[in-house]
Design a protein around this motif. Structure first.
Motif, PDB file in Angstrom:
ATOM      1  N   ASN A 182      -4.544 107.096 126.528  1.00  0.00           N
ATOM      2  CA  ASN A 182      -3.950 107.793 127.667  1.00  0.00           C
ATOM      3  C   ASN A 182      -4.951 108.734 128.330  1.00  0.00           C
ATOM      4  O   ASN A 182      -6.029 109.014 127.793  1.00  0.00           O
ATOM      5  CB  ASN A 182      -2.698 108.561 127.223  1.00  0.00           C
ATOM      6  N   SER A 183      -4.550 109.219 129.509  1.00  0.00           N
ATOM      7  CA  SER A 183      -5.467 110.064 130.297  1.00  0.00           C
ATOM      8  C   SER A 183      -5.770 111.386 129.593  1.00  0.00           C
ATOM      9  O   SER A 183      -6.893 111.914 129.693  1.00  0.00           O
ATOM     10  CB  SER A 183      -4.863 110.335 131.672  1.00  0.00           C
ATOM     11  N   GLU A 184      -4.765 111.933 128.884  1.00  0.00           N
ATOM     12  CA  GLU A 184      -5.001 113.200 128.182  1.00  0.00           C
ATOM     13  C   GLU A 184      -6.047 113.028 127.080  1.00  0.00           C
ATOM     14  O   GLU A 184      -6.892 113.894 126.885  1.00  0.00           O
ATOM     15  CB  GLU A 184      -3.692 113.728 127.584  1.00  0.00           C
ATOM     16  N   TRP A 189      -9.444 112.840 128.551  1.00  0.00           N
ATOM     17  CA  TRP A 189      -9.898 114.186 128.919  1.00  0.00           C
ATOM     18  C   TRP A 189     -10.409 114.944 127.686  1.00  0.00           C
ATOM     19  O   TRP A 189     -11.472 115.569 127.711  1.00  0.00           O
ATOM     20  CB  TRP A 189      -8.772 114.937 129.595  1.00  0.00           C
ATOM     21  N   VAL A 190      -9.679 114.857 126.564  1.00  0.00           N
ATOM     22  CA  VAL A 190     -10.078 115.564 125.336  1.00  0.00           C
ATOM     23  C   VAL A 190     -11.402 115.012 124.815  1.00  0.00           C
ATOM     24  O   VAL A 190     -12.306 115.766 124.432  1.00  0.00           O
ATOM     25  CB  VAL A 190      -8.973 115.454 124.262  1.00  0.00           C
ATOM     26  N   SER A 211      -6.081 123.091 131.699  1.00  0.00           N
ATOM     27  CA  SER A 211      -5.701 121.690 131.913  1.00  0.00           C
ATOM     28  C   SER A 211      -4.284 121.393 131.436  1.00  0.00           C
ATOM     29  O   SER A 211      -3.754 120.315 131.706  1.00  0.00           O
ATOM     30  CB  SER A 211      -6.684 120.767 131.189  1.00  0.00           C
ATOM     31  N   THR A 252      -3.436 120.958 128.371  1.00  0.00           N
ATOM     32  CA  THR A 252      -3.464 120.173 127.131  1.00  0.00           C
ATOM     33  C   THR A 252      -2.860 120.964 125.971  1.00  0.00           C
ATOM     34  O   THR A 252      -2.138 120.413 125.139  1.00  0.00           O
ATOM     35  CB  THR A 252      -4.902 119.768 126.781  1.00  0.00           C
ATOM     36  N   ALA A 292      -5.779 119.331 119.612  1.00  0.00           N
ATOM     37  CA  ALA A 292      -5.693 118.501 120.818  1.00  0.00           C
ATOM     38  C   ALA A 292      -5.819 117.018 120.483  1.00  0.00           C
ATOM     39  O   ALA A 292      -5.123 116.169 121.058  1.00  0.00           O
ATOM     40  CB  ALA A 292      -6.771 118.921 121.812  1.00  0.00           C
ATOM     41  N   LYS A 340      -2.480 115.917 119.094  1.00  0.00           N
ATOM     42  CA  LYS A 340      -1.423 115.835 120.095  1.00  0.00           C
ATOM     43  C   LYS A 340      -1.581 114.635 121.018  1.00  0.00           C
ATOM     44  O   LYS A 340      -0.597 114.039 121.468  1.00  0.00           O
ATOM     45  CB  LYS A 340      -1.400 117.121 120.944  1.00  0.00           C
ATOM     46  N   THR A 341      -2.813 114.275 121.321  1.00  0.00           N
ATOM     47  CA  THR A 341      -3.066 113.200 122.285  1.00  0.00           C
ATOM     48  C   THR A 341      -3.298 111.840 121.639  1.00  0.00           C
ATOM     49  O   THR A 341      -3.580 110.858 122.330  1.00  0.00           O
ATOM     50  CB  THR A 341      -4.291 113.551 123.153  1.00  0.00           C
TER      51      THR A 341
END
Length: 610
Positions: free
Chosen positions: A2-4, A7-8, A40, A42, A482, A485-486
Motif C-alpha cells: 500500500n501507499s503508506e 512512504w514508510v 504525514s 502515519t 510504523a 501498522k502498515t
C-alpha cells in the motif's frame, strides 16, 4: 504494497542514506523522522513520541551516569594502571589482559567510554614496548564491541530487544542470559587477534607522531631541575611540630624549606592533603619538602624536629597523579602581580598551590624562589590539587594554565570514593539479578547512591549522558511501530520465510544475522536493533518456534559491528590512534563477523531451544 508502506520504506531508505553520508547529525535525523511521521498522519503524536516513555531509555541514560561515576572515582583508570603493571614487557600478555579488562568493564559501562579511557593507556604501552599502536588498537575496539555481549545492560541493543519481548507479553532475558555467548566470542576474539595482530600495520604517519606527545611529570621535574631537591619526612609521635600550622613553623624563613605536599592516613590508607598555610600537622603525617634553598644539615634538622626521612623514588609524583597535580602556568601581561615576589603575593595561602620552579628566558631558576620577583614571560611550575590548578586558569585573571602533563588524564576528582562507586554498581547488579525491582529503578538507585556518596555531581551526571544516542533511540522506535501498522513487518518476514524458512530455523538465524550485520554497516547498532526486533519476533511466530533464539541472534548481530570503522563509535575512536585504513577493518572484521555468526547459530539454540 500500500501507499503508506511505500512512504514508510522510502522514509527508512532516506534515513539510512543520511546516516551513511554523515552530513546530518544522527539525532537530528531521528527527530526529522518523528516530525515526518506525525505530519504525514502515519503515526499519532502519542505514537511518535512513545519512545520517551520507554523505561529502557531511562535505563540507558542511567547507565551513562554510572559509567561516568566509575571514571570520576578512578576505578577504570586504576584498571589501566594494573594492566600495565601485570603485562610487563609481554605483548601477548598485554593483548590478552587488555581485551579481558575492556570486555569486563564494558559489561557494566559504556563501551565507548571504556575504549576512550584505554586509548592513552595503549599509546603509552606501545611507546614503552616499541610496537606500533595498530597492533593493540583494533583488539581494543573489538573487545569494546564484544563487551556488549557480556550482560543484558552492556549495550542499548540488548535492552531494546528485551523491551520488545516484554511489549509482546513475553518474559524478558535475565541479566546474564547473554554472558555464555559473550564469553565464547571473547575467547575466540582473543585467539583471533593473537594470530591476526601481525596483519595490523596501519599507515605510516610521521607527521602525526607528536600529536600524542605530552610531557610527563618526570620530564617537567628534569626540565625545572627539581631532581634531588625534594625530601619525604615523617612526623614522629611527640614531635614539636604536632598541632602547629604550617605558617606557624616559618620553615621558609628559618630553614629555607618549603612544604609542597602532605601525606596523611585516612581510613586505613594514605592520601595527599593539599598543604596550605592553615594546615595543622599531625603525628604520622609525611611532609614532602623542597629543600633546594636550604643549607641546613638534613640529619640535624630531622633530629631537632623528631622527623624520620623516608624513601622518595623518582616515580613518586607519577604514582601520586590522582592526588597531586603539576602544571606550567604563566602570568597575563596585565596582571597586577607582576613585579611582586611569591612572599608578597602569599601564593600558597591565596591559591592553595605551591610554586616549585620558575623558568625565565627558557632557563630554570635555582635557589630561593620565594623572594624572586615575577616578570613578564616567566613560566611557573605549580604543584597541588588538580581541581585548584584548573581553577587557577578558569577563575583567575592573573594566570593562564599553559600545559598539563600526561598524568592529568589519570586524575580522578572523586577517587577517594571508589569503594562507594563499586558498592553502588554491585548493588545495581544484585537488584537486577533478583528481579524484585525493574532494571530502570535499580539503575536509578545506583545513580542516587553515587550522588549521595559524591562519586558524581549533578553537572557531571548531566554531561555524561550521551543525549544524541538517547534521541536516536527515541526517534527510531516509531519506525518499528510504523512498519507494523502498515504491514511492512509482515512483508519482510514473508521475504525471509521464502528465502530460508523452508530449510529450518537455523538457516533463518543465519538470514537474520546477515540482515542485521548488513543494516549495521549503514546505521547504528541501536537503530538496527529497533528495526529488527519486531521482524525477528514475527518470523519466530510465523514458523511456530520460540522467539528467544531469534531475539538473541538480533542482539548479538547488532553488537557484531566489526566490519567497518563507521559501524560503531568504538571503531571510529581507534581509527586515528591506530593509523588504520578503511580496508584494515574490512580485512580483519569480515572474517571475525563470520566466526561470530557461526558461534551464534550453533550456540544460541543450545541455550535457548526452538
Amino acid at each position: 504494497m500500500n501507499s503508506e508502506l511505500i512512504w514508510v520504506l522510502a522514509l527508512l531508505a532516506a534515513a539510512v542514506v543520511m546516516f551513511a553520508t554523515g552530513k546530518i547529525r544522527m539525532d537530528a535525523i531521528a527527530l526529522l523522522v518523528i516530525v515526518a511521521f506525525v505530519l504525514s498522519g502515519t503515526l499519532t503524536v502519542g505514537e511518535a513520541f512513545s519512545g520517551f516513555s520507554d523505561p529502557n531509555v531511562i535505563l540507558i541514560g542511567a547507565l551513562f551516569i554510572i559509567g561516568e561515576g566509575l571514571v570520576r572515582t578512578g576505578v577504570a583508570t586504576r584498571m589501566g594502571a594494573w594492566l600495565i603493571q601485570m603485562a610487563g614487557s609481554s605483548e601477548i600478555k598485554m593483548l590478552v589482559l587488555l581485551m579481558l579488562t575492556v570486555a569486563g568493564l564494558g559489561a557494566f559501562m559504556s563501551s565507548t567510554g571504556v575504549v576512550a579511557i584505554f586509548i592513552p593507556v595503549v599509546l603509552s604501552v606501545s611507546m614503552r614496548m616499541k610496537i606500533p599502536p595498530s597492533r593493540l588498537m583494533m583488539p581494543l575496539s573489538f573487545a569494546g564491541l564484544i563487551s556488549g555481549m557480556m550482560t543484558l545492560v552492556a549495550t542499548p541493543p540488548n535492552l531494546v530487544i528485551n523491551s520488545e519481548l516484554v511489549r509482546e507479553g513475553l518474559q524478558g532475558f535475565s541479566f546474564f542470559s547473554v554472558t555464555p555467548i559473550g564469553l565464547t566470542v571473547l575467547a575466540l576474539g582473543i585467539g583471533y587477534m593473537l594470530v591476526m595482530r601481525f596483519a595490523l600495520k596501519g599507515q605510516k604517519n610521521e607527521e602525526g607522531k607528536e600529536q600524542w606527545k605530552r610531557r610527563t611529570f618526570r620530564e617537567l621535574i628534569k626540565e625545572y631541575r627539581l631532581t634531588g631537591r625534594a625530601r619525604r619526612l615523617a612526623i614522629r609521635p611527640g614531635s614539636p611540630l604536632v598541632g602547629l600550622r604550617l605558617d606557624d613553623l616559618r620553615l621558609r624563613e628559618s630553614y629555607g624549606a618549603n612544604v609542597i605536599g602532605l601525606e596523611r592516613w585516612r581510613r586505613f590508607r594514605k592520601v595527599i592533603v593539599n598543604a596550605t598555610g592553615g594546615t595543622e600537622l599531625r603525628a604520622r603525617d609525611v611532609l614532602l619538602i623542597d629543600m633546594s634553598a636550604s643549607d641546613v644539615d638534613l640529619r640535624e634538622f630531622c633530629g631537632e624536629h623528631m622527623l624520620e626521612p623516608m624513601v622518595l623514588r623518582g616515580e613518586y609524583f607519577s604514582d601520586q597523579a590522582m592526588d597531586v597535580g603539576m602544571a606550567e602556568v604563566s602570568m597575563v601581561p596585565e596582571s597586577a602581580l607582576l613585579g611582586q615576589t611569591l612572599r608578597d603575593i602569599g601564593f600558597r595561602s591565596r591559591y592553595g598551590l605551591n610554586i616549585v620552579g620558575i623558568k625565565r628566558s627558557g632557563e630554570a631558576l635555582e635557589g630561593t624562589l620565594i623572594d624572586e620577583s615575577l616578570q613578564i614571560g616567566d613560566i611557573l611550575l605549580v604543584v597541588g590539587n588538580w581541581k585548584q590548578i584548573r581553577q587557577l586558569g578558569l577563575r583567575n585573571r592573573d594566570f593562564v594554565v599553559l600545559n598539563l602533563p600526561v598524568e592529568e588524564q589519570d586524575a580522578s576528582p572523586a577517587h577517594t570514593q571508589a569503594p562507594h562507586a563499586i558498592f553502588s554498581l554491585a548493588l545495581m547488579v544484585a537488584l537486577m539479578l533478583t528481579d524484585e525491582v525493574p532494571n530502570a529503578i535499580a539503575a536509578i538507585i545506583a545513580c542516587l547512591l553515587m550522588g549521595k556518596f559524591r562519586c558524581i555531581d549533578a553537572v557531571s551526571a548531566w554531561k555524561s549522558v550521551h543525549w544524541p544516542s538517547i534521541i536516536l533511540i527515541v526517534g527510531m522506535m516509531p519506525f518499528a511501530l510504523a512498519l507494523q501498522k502498515t504491514g511492512g513487518v509482515d512483508l519482510i518476514v514473508r521475504g525471509l520465510l521464502e528465502l530460508g524458512g523452508g530449510y529450518g530455523p537455523h538457516l533463518m538465524l543465519v538470514c537474520l544475522f546477515v540482515l542485521c550485520a548488513s543494516i549495521g554497516l549503514f546505521i547504528s547498532n541501536t537503530a538496527t536493533a529497533v528495526l529488527m526486533a519486531p521482524i525477528a519476533l514475527a518470523a519466530a511466530k510465523s514458523m511456530g518456534v520460540s522467539p528467544y533464539p531469534f531475539a538473541m541472534v538480533v542482539a548479538m548481530a547488532a553488537s557484531a559491528a566489526f566490519m567497518t570503522p563507521v559501524s560503531s563509535p568504538v571503531n571510529t575512536l581507534v581509527l586515528g590512534p591506530g593509523n588504520y585504513r578503511f580496508s584494515d577493518f574490512v580485512k580483519i572484521g569480515v572474517p571475525f563477523t563470520a566466526i561470530v555468526m557461526v558461534v551464534c547459530v550453533l550456540l544460541i539454540p543450545a541455550l535457548f531451544p526452538f
